[in-house]
Design an enzyme around this catalytic site. Structure first.
Site, mmCIF file in Angstrom:
data_model
loop_
_atom_site.group_PDB
_atom_site.id
_atom_site.type_symbol
_atom_site.label_atom_id
_atom_site.label_comp_id
_atom_site.label_asym_id
_atom_site.label_seq_id
_atom_site.Cartn_x
_atom_site.Cartn_y
_atom_site.Cartn_z
ATOM 1 N N ARG A 127 0.842 -1.089 0.020
ATOM 2 C CA ARG A 127 -0.185 0.253 -0.081
ATOM 3 C C ARG A 127 1.398 2.001 -0.091
ATOM 4 N NH1 ARG A 127 -5.259 1.816 -1.604
ATOM 5 N NH2 ARG A 127 -6.344 2.295 0.502
ATOM 6 N N THR A 414 -8.167 0.985 -10.130
ATOM 7 C CA THR A 414 -7.872 0.046 -9.877
ATOM 8 C C THR A 414 -8.280 -1.400 -10.842
ATOM 9 O OG1 THR A 414 -8.509 1.116 -7.519
ATOM 10 C CG2 THR A 414 -8.040 -1.501 -7.949
ATOM 11 N N SER A 478 -8.490 0.666 2.567
ATOM 12 C CA SER A 478 -8.283 0.776 1.423
ATOM 13 C C SER A 478 -9.798 -0.345 1.278
ATOM 14 C CB SER A 478 -6.847 0.145 0.271
ATOM 15 O OG SER A 478 -7.493 -1.020 -0.825
ATOM 16 N N SER A 479 -10.064 -0.330 -0.191
ATOM 17 C CA SER A 479 -11.595 -1.495 0.222
ATOM 18 C C SER A 479 -11.013 -2.208 -0.767
ATOM 19 C CB SER A 479 -12.408 -0.639 -0.216
ATOM 20 O OG SER A 479 -13.165 0.381 -0.169
ATOM 21 N N GLY A 500 -13.830 0.939 -6.337
ATOM 22 C CA GLY A 500 -13.420 2.217 -5.197
ATOM 23 C C GLY A 500 -14.705 1.418 -3.703
HETATM 24 N N1 GLY Z 1 -8.061 2.948 -4.064
HETATM 25 C C1 GLY Z 1 -9.056 2.067 -3.881
HETATM 26 C C2 GLY Z 1 -8.037 1.036 -2.688
HETATM 27 O O1 GLY Z 1 -7.517 0.820 -1.947
HETATM 28 O O2 GLY Z 1 -9.569 0.969 -2.511
#
Ligand code: GLY
Length: 593
Positions: A127, A414, A478-479, A500
Site C-alpha cells: 500500500r 484500480t 482501502s476497500s 471503489g
Molecule cells: N483506492 C482503492 C482502494 O484502495 O480501495
C-alpha cells in the site's frame, strides 16, 4: 458535452462533499465492451468465450486480468514454467502501460498468496504510505474544513509513496522462479508502441480537463491538445526506460537515485497543489507481509487482505452474516434484502473501526468472530429493510477506543489480477493508483497515485478521533479485496475487482453466486450487480437486477439504478480443471492451458 458533464459532477460534489453518498456523485471508470484488436489466436478465442458468456477452461495454469496485452504477457511467463508471482510481474508491468489510468509503478497493491507446496496462505501489503511530513490536516483548508474532493486529488498533495514496484520485487524474491530481468520483456517491447484501446481513449476524453493541467501528462494523453483516440499507436519510451532499469537493477531504482528525485520534484512542484513527499519517504518504504484474514462461508474459508484494507474484514462480515441464513435463490427478493442489509451492517463497522492497524487498534478478530456475526445476522430476521443501521460492538483483543465514523470518499480506478500456476500456487492481487489517472501527475512515463485521498479528510468528529485520519507514515484504508476461497485447505476460487468501496459488494456477490447459486465463474462475474453500502441500494442499470429495484423499494430500501462498473477477474479450481472468468464490463480476458 463532456466538459459540461465534468462541471456538473464538480458542482454535485461541492454541494454534498462530505457524505458517503457523495461517492455516488462521480462515477468511477466507465464500462467498456470488447472491440479489442486481435493480439493472437488464443486471445481472440478468449474474447469470443467471454462474449458468449462461457468461461475459459484449462488444466495447468490460468491468468485473468484487465487487458489482453497484459494477460498474454502473463500467459507467456506461465507457459514457460514461471510461477504465479513471476506472471504477476509481467502482467503488472504491461498494465501500467496499456491501462495506465488504473494501476502502475506509481501506485500500490495488495497480494494474497496460497502456496502450492506448503498449503499456507499469506498476504503482501504494498500500500502507498503517507509522507512523514503529512499531518491530519493534510486535506483541510485553513479553517479546518475538508477540501473539495478533486481539489485534493489533482496535484502532489494526494500522492502516497508508491508500493507496487517494491511489492513486485518482494513477491519475486519469495516465490519467483523466472529470471527477474526476463519478466519485463513484454512491457519493454510494448512501450515502443501499442494501440490505444477504446476504453483508454474514452477515459482520456472524459478526463481531458484534469489531464491537461500538468505538461507531462497533457503531452502524453493529449498530444497537440487533443485526446488520444482508439487505434492511435501510443509510444512511451520513458516507461520503457524505467522498465529496463528495474529489469537490470531491481525495484530499488524506484526508491533511491535519480528516478526518486524526479518523483519528489514532480510531487513538490505540482502547480496549485504541491505535496510534501521527500526523498527519505521513498528510501524508507517497506512492503509488509501480514497474515491473511479469513472468514467462514458455508464449508469454505474466504481469505483476503486485512488492514490497512477493509476488504477481507467487510467481505468476511457480509458472508459471515449471510452464512447463518439460507442460501436462497438469486431471483428471491428476500435473498437480496438479507444481502443488502448484511452489507449495510458490515459497512457501519467498517466506517467506525477499520484503518491501518499499525497506527490504530482494529478489532480484526472480533469483527469476523462467528458469534458476533450471528448476533449481527439476527438483525436480519424480519421481512423488511432495517430502518437504521449502526456499528456493532465487536470483542476487542486490545485497548478499546471510542472512534468516530469515517467519511472518506473512494472513487478509484484500480485493476485486479487472478493467477493460478502449474505448481498449485494461487495469487490474487488488486492494484491501483486510486482515482482514474491518479493524481494526474506523470513522471518518467507513469502516473503517480492519489491514494492519500483514501484517508478521511476530517480527523475528528464530535471530539472523537477518526481511525482512518491522516498520520505520517500511515497507510490509507482501502476497500481492495483480493480474495482466495479455500475448501479443506485447497484453493477453489481466486477473485477480486476494482470499483471503489463497491469492490466489497462485487466480490461478496461473486462468491455467493458461485458457491450458493452454483454459477460458473464467467456467469458469476457477469451477473448484474446490486450493492448496498451506506443505505442506498444500487442496482445495475439495463439489467434484470434493475427490474428488482421497485420490489426492494417496497421493502423499505432507498434505491438507485445506475452503472456499476466492476472489473472482476476470477479463476475457479475444481476436479474438472481451471475455469477463468473476465468481467464483460471491461476489456479483460482469461487465458490458460
Ligand atoms: N483506492 C482503492 C482502494 O484502495 O480501495
Amino acid at each position: 458535452m463532456r466538459l459540461l458533464l465534468t462541471t456538473t459532477f464538480a458542482v454535485c460534489l461541492a454541494q454534498s462533499a462530505w457524505t458517503q453518498e457523495a461517492a455516488d456523485a462521480v462515477a468511477p471508470e466507465a464500462a467498456s465492451g470488447l472491440g479489442f484488436a486481435a493480439i493472437s489466436d488464443e486471445v481472440t478465442a478468449a474474447m469470443a468465450a467471454k462474449q458468449a458468456g462461457a468461461p475459459v477452461e484449462a488444466e495447468s495454469w490460468m491468468v485473468a486480468a484487465a487487458n489482453p496485452h497484459a494477460v498474454a504477457a502473463g500467459a507467456e511467463v506461465l507457459r514457460n514454467g514461471g510461477t504465479a508471482a513471476d506472471a504477476m510481474i509481467a502482467v503488472q508491468s504491461v498494465l501500467g502501460l496499456v491501462e495506465p489510468q488504473s494501476s502502475g509503478l506509481g501506485g500500490g497493491a495488495f497480494l494474497v498468496w496460497h502456496d502450492g507446496a506448503t498449503g499456507e496462505i499469506t498476504t503482501l501489503d504494498g500500500r502507498e504510505t503517507a509522507p512523514m511530513a503529512a499531518t491530519p490536516r493534510l486535506f483541510q483548508d485553513e479553517a479546518g474544513e475538508p477540501l473539495k474532493f478533486f481539489d485534493a486529488v489533482v496535484g502532489g498533495r494526494s500522492v502516497g509513496v508508491p508500493g507496487t514496484p517494491a511489492l513486485m520485487e518482494a513477491a519475486h524474491q519469495k516465490w519467483g522462479k523466472t529470471e527477474w530481468a526476463d519478466l519485463f520483456t513484454a512491457g519493454i517491447k510494448l512501450s515502443d508502441g501499442f494501440e490505444v484501446s477504446e476504453r483508454l481513449a474514452g477515459l482520456v476524453a472524459r478526463d481531458a480537463d484534469r489531464l491537461s493541467r500538468y505538461p507531462a501528462t497533457a503531452e502524453y494523453f493529449l498530444p497537440n491538445g487533443e485526446p488520444i483516440v482508439a487505434g492511435d499507436v501510443l509510444v512511451n519510451p520513458s516507461y520503457g526506460a524505467v522498465l529496463k532499469r528495474i529489469a537490470a537493477e531491481g525495484a530499488g531504482v524506484m526508491y533511491q537515485g535519480a528516478l526518486v528525485q524526479d518523483i519528489v520534484a514532480t510531487v513538490q512542484s505540482a502547480a496549485g497543489n504541491p505535496g510534501v513527499m521527500e526523498l527519505s519517504d521513498l528510501a524508507s518504504y517497506a512492503v509488509k507481509e501480514r497474515p491473511a484474514v479469513c472468514a467462514e462461508f458455508r464449508d469454505h474459508e474466504v481469505c483476503g487482505m486485512g488492514p490497512p484494507s477493509s476488504g477481507a474484514l467487510t467481505v468476511g462480515q457480509i458472508l459471515g452474516m449471510v452464512n447463518v441464513t439460507d442460501a436462497g435463490t438469486a431471483d428471491d427478493i428476500q435473498t437480496w434484502r438479507k444481502i443488502g442489509d448484511a452489507s449495510r451492517l458490515a459497512f457501519a463497522d467498517r466506517g467506525r473501526y477499520m484503518a491501518d492497524s499499525d497506527f490504530v487498534p482494529v478489532p480484526s478478530k472480533g469483527l469476523v468472530d462467528k458469534e458476533y456475526l450471528a448476533d449481527r445476522a439476527a438483525l436480519l430476521d424480519g421481512e423488511k429493510a432495517l430502518e437504521s443501521v449502526a456499528p456493532g460492538e465487536p470483542a476487542w483483543d486490545h485497548a478499546a477506543l471510542r472512534w468516530a465514523d469515517d467519511e472518506s470518499i473512494e472513487l478509484p480506478s484500480t485493476s485486479h489480477i487472478s493467477i493460478v500456476d502449474q505448481y498449485g500456487n494461487a495469487l490474487s492481487m488488486t492494484t491501483t493508483i486510486e482515482n482514474g489517472f491518479g493524481s494526474r501527475l506523470m513522471t518518467n512515463g507513469f502516473l503517480l497515485n492519489n491514494e492519500l485521498t483514501d484517508f478521511s479528510f476530517r480527523s475528528h468528529r464530535d471530539g472523537f478521533p477518526i481511525a482512518n485520519r491522516v498520520e505520517p507514515g500511515k497507510r490509507p484504508r482501502s476497500s481492495m479485496a483480493p480474495t482466495i476461497v479455500r475448501k479443506d485447505g485447497a484453493p477453489v476460487l481466486v477473485v477480486g475487482s476494482p470499483g471503489g468501496s463497491r469492490i466489497i459488494g462485487y466480490v461478496a456477490q461473486t462468491i455467493i453466486a458461485h458457491i450458493d447459486w452454483g454459477m460458473d465463474v464467467q456467469q458469476a462475474v457477469a451477473m448484474p450487480h446490486a450493492v448496498n453500502r451506506f443505505g442506498t441500494y444500487d442496482f445495475e442499470e439495463g439489467t434484470a437486477m434493475a427490474d428488482m429495484a421497485p420490489q426492494l423499494e417496497a421493502l423499505g430500501f432507498k434505491v438507485n439504478v445506475r452503472g456499476l462498473n466492476s472489473g472482476l477477474h476470477a479463476i475457479s479450481i475444481g476436479s474438472d480443471g481451471l475455469k477463468g472468468g473476465a468481467d464483460p464490463r471491461r476489456e479483460g480476458i482469461a487465458l490458460g492451458e
